[in-house]
Design an enzyme around this catalytic site. Structure first.
Site, PDB file in Angstrom:
ATOM      1  CB  ALA A  99      -0.993   0.036   1.161  1.00 57.05           C
ATOM      2  CB  ALA A 100       4.393   2.066  -0.737  1.00 55.99           C
ATOM      3  N   GLY A 101       1.983   2.630  -2.601  1.00 55.07           N
ATOM      4  CA  GLY A 101       1.378   3.368  -3.714  1.00 55.07           C
ATOM      5  C   GLY A 101       0.036   3.964  -3.313  1.00 55.07           C
ATOM      6  CG  ASP A 102      -3.108   1.459  -2.242  1.00 54.31           C
ATOM      7  OD1 ASP A 102      -3.184   1.651  -3.468  1.00 54.31           O
ATOM      8  OD2 ASP A 102      -3.243   0.334  -1.714  1.00 54.31           O
TER       9      ASP A 102
HETATM   10  P1  ATP Z   1       2.151  -0.953  -3.866  1.00 58.34           P
HETATM   11  O1  ATP Z   1       1.593  -1.758  -5.000  1.00 58.34           O
HETATM   12  O2  ATP Z   1       3.048  -1.739  -2.939  1.00 58.34           O
HETATM   13  O3  ATP Z   1       1.154  -0.144  -3.150  1.00 58.34           O
HETATM   14  P2  ATP Z   1       3.301   0.655  -5.972  1.00 58.34           P
HETATM   15  O4  ATP Z   1       4.109  -0.292  -6.796  1.00 58.34           O
HETATM   16  O5  ATP Z   1       2.013   1.135  -6.484  1.00 58.34           O
HETATM   17  O6  ATP Z   1       3.172   0.109  -4.484  1.00 58.34           O
HETATM   18  P3  ATP Z   1       5.690   2.116  -5.384  1.00 58.34           P
HETATM   19  O7  ATP Z   1       6.311   2.713  -6.593  1.00 58.34           O
HETATM   20  O8  ATP Z   1       6.307   0.882  -4.833  1.00 58.34           O
HETATM   21  O9  ATP Z   1       4.135   1.962  -5.661  1.00 58.34           O
HETATM   22  O10 ATP Z   1       5.678   3.180  -4.194  1.00 58.34           O
HETATM   23  C1  ATP Z   1       4.953   4.386  -4.253  1.00 58.34           C
HETATM   24  C2  ATP Z   1       5.752   5.462  -3.547  1.00 58.34           C
HETATM   25  O11 ATP Z   1       5.961   5.062  -2.187  1.00 58.34           O
HETATM   26  C3  ATP Z   1       7.147   5.693  -4.108  1.00 58.34           C
HETATM   27  O12 ATP Z   1       7.113   6.587  -5.204  1.00 58.34           O
HETATM   28  C4  ATP Z   1       7.875   6.253  -2.902  1.00 58.34           C
HETATM   29  O13 ATP Z   1       7.592   7.619  -2.717  1.00 58.34           O
HETATM   30  C5  ATP Z   1       7.238   5.464  -1.749  1.00 58.34           C
HETATM   31  N1  ATP Z   1       8.010   4.254  -1.413  1.00 58.34           N
HETATM   32  C6  ATP Z   1       7.800   2.997  -1.821  1.00 58.34           C
HETATM   33  N2  ATP Z   1       8.706   2.141  -1.325  1.00 58.34           N
HETATM   34  C7  ATP Z   1       9.533   2.877  -0.551  1.00 58.34           C
HETATM   35  C8  ATP Z   1      10.695   2.596   0.243  1.00 58.34           C
HETATM   36  N3  ATP Z   1      11.187   1.349   0.344  1.00 58.34           N
HETATM   37  N4  ATP Z   1      11.277   3.620   0.901  1.00 58.34           N
HETATM   38  C9  ATP Z   1      10.780   4.883   0.822  1.00 58.34           C
HETATM   39  N5  ATP Z   1       9.700   5.227   0.085  1.00 58.34           N
HETATM   40  C10 ATP Z   1       9.081   4.241  -0.594  1.00 58.34           C
HETATM   41  O1  RIB Z   2      -2.243  -1.943  -2.758  1.00 61.04           O
HETATM   42  C1  RIB Z   2      -2.331  -2.829  -1.675  1.00 61.04           C
HETATM   43  C2  RIB Z   2      -3.665  -3.500  -1.671  1.00 61.04           C
HETATM   44  O2  RIB Z   2      -3.766  -4.320  -2.823  1.00 61.04           O
HETATM   45  C3  RIB Z   2      -3.889  -4.431  -0.510  1.00 61.04           C
HETATM   46  O3  RIB Z   2      -4.459  -3.793   0.617  1.00 61.04           O
HETATM   47  C4  RIB Z   2      -4.780  -5.521  -1.090  1.00 61.04           C
HETATM   48  O4  RIB Z   2      -6.067  -5.543  -0.562  1.00 61.04           O
HETATM   49  C5  RIB Z   2      -4.794  -5.271  -2.602  1.00 61.04           C
HETATM   50  O5  RIB Z   2      -5.949  -4.667  -2.996  1.00 61.04           O
END
Ligand code: ATP
Ligand code: RIB
Length: 309
Positions: free
Chosen positions: A250-253
């Site tokens: 959920a970093a992206g969320d």
């Molecule tokens: P997810 O599917 O896990 O929610 P995502 O692939 O959509 O993530 P990421 O690019 O992994 O999105 O992360 C979104 C943002 O979160 C990045 O642009 C960055 O700002 C932050 N982030 C992610 N991972 C890290 C990390 N290990 N350390 C610091 N910031 C991070």
């Molecule tokens: O982005 C993270 C989310 O992806 C999780 O909470 C899971 O429910 C899936 O939807």
């Protein structure tokens, strides 16, 4: 006054197992811990935006099972308007099976259940949610026709629309043209820009193509490396904050929810990106999806120095 935003999307309950490494196909690994936590990309983004200071109306669909009821209670605790959450009996609420490895990486399988019953007609019925909204945010864990209806609702009212195109699918140009900000990660950007294989196109090239397809602003998220931003008059790799990651789920969320709150509140693009990257960096230092989303005060007080790896 808090900025008003509409989030349309999924709600899941995450079944999380901590593992040393993500199992390969055919492999069984023994995990060390099990948690049942609130998740779902739509709900995570709604919660992240509300905690980051926005007045959020959430359009979603859950079942009347224990998971759905628990989700509704959680949304209310975060002050989210749940009047537009449809309750659909006779099926299960959304569920995700998640492995989180020692390095913080994850693998996720989603059973959408009630999320698949959030239909275009539900967006039409949620007309009042869009009144006075400063921003609309959606993802792709609900039917794409429903996302198109969300984009139409924003477009007709000239409300900026953020699409987080996750999970990645090919998107029609008719939808892309209605997007103000698109926030794919690298692999989602590769799918939208028709890469034949990973690395086929550079990140700046993919960002450029997203703008050519009609999107106004492209933010390709790059995990710990930050984001690549492209607008008509700005192009930059904006580094993320260095923290000790324990769970990147959920970093992206969190990035999207905080970004939406900041943009709706009047921040310019660079300020909003910085705010969102701070929020996302905090989130990866914590376990879980919604439990990891920080509150406004935490984002404002985030000190990158004390969180260095
Ligand atoms: P997810 O599917 O896990 O929610 P995502 O692939 O959509 O993530 P990421 O690019 O992994 O999105 O992360 C979104 C943002 O979160 C990045 O642009 C960055 O700002 C932050 N982030 C992610 N991972 C890290 C990390 N290990 N350390 C610091 N910031 C991070
Ligand atoms: O982005 C993270 C989310 O992806 C999780 O909470 C899971 O429910 C899936 O939807």
């Amino acid at each position: 006054m808090k900025p008003k935003i509409v989030v349309a999307g999924s709600s899941n309950t995450d079944m999380v197992v901590k593992v040393h490494h993500i199992p390969a196909p055919g492999e069984t690994v023994m995990g060390s811990g099990f948690m049942v936590l609130p998740g779902g990309k739509g709900a995570n983004q709604a919660v992240a935006a509300a905690r980051a200071g926005a007045d959020v109306s959430f359009i979603a669909c859950v079942s009347d099972d224990a998971f759905g009821i628990q989700s509704l209670n959680n949304f209310r605790k975060d002050g989210i308007n749940t009047s537009y959450v449809k309750v659909q009996p006779g099926m299960h609420s959304g569920v995700a099976l998640i492995n989180v490895a020692d390095d913080g990486e994850n693998s996720i399988a989603v059973a959408p259940g009630a999320n698949s019953q959030l239909l275009p007609e539900d967006i039409l019925k949620s007309d009042a949610a869009f009144k006075d909204a400063q921003l609309v945010l959606a993802q792709l864990e609900i039917p794409v026709e429903t996302v198109e209806a969300v984009a139409d609702a924003a477009w007709e009212r000239k409300i900026p629309f953020i699409l987080n195109p996750a999970p990645g699918i090919k998107i029609q140009e008719s939808l892309l043209r209605k997007i103000t900000v698109i926030t794919p990660n690298e692999s989602e950007a590769a799918i939208i820009t028709s890469c034949r294989q990973p690395g086929d196109k550079s990140i700046p090239q993919m960002a450029g193509e997203l703008l050519e397809m009609g999107v106004k602003i492209a933010m390709i998220t790059l995990g710990s490396r930050g984001i690549f931003l492209k607008t008509n008059d700005d192009e930059a790799l904006i580094p993320g904050y260095k923290v000790r990651a324990v769970d990147t789920t959920a970093a992206g969320d969190v990035f999207n929810g905080a970004l939406a709150a900041a943009l709706a509140g009047g921040s310019d693009i660079r300020e909003a990106v910085d705010f969102a990257q701070r929020a996302a960096a905090i989130s990866v230092t914590r376990i879980g999806a919604q439990p990891s989303a920080p509150y406004l005060e935490e984002i404002m007080n985030f000190d990158p120095e004390t969180n260095q790896k």
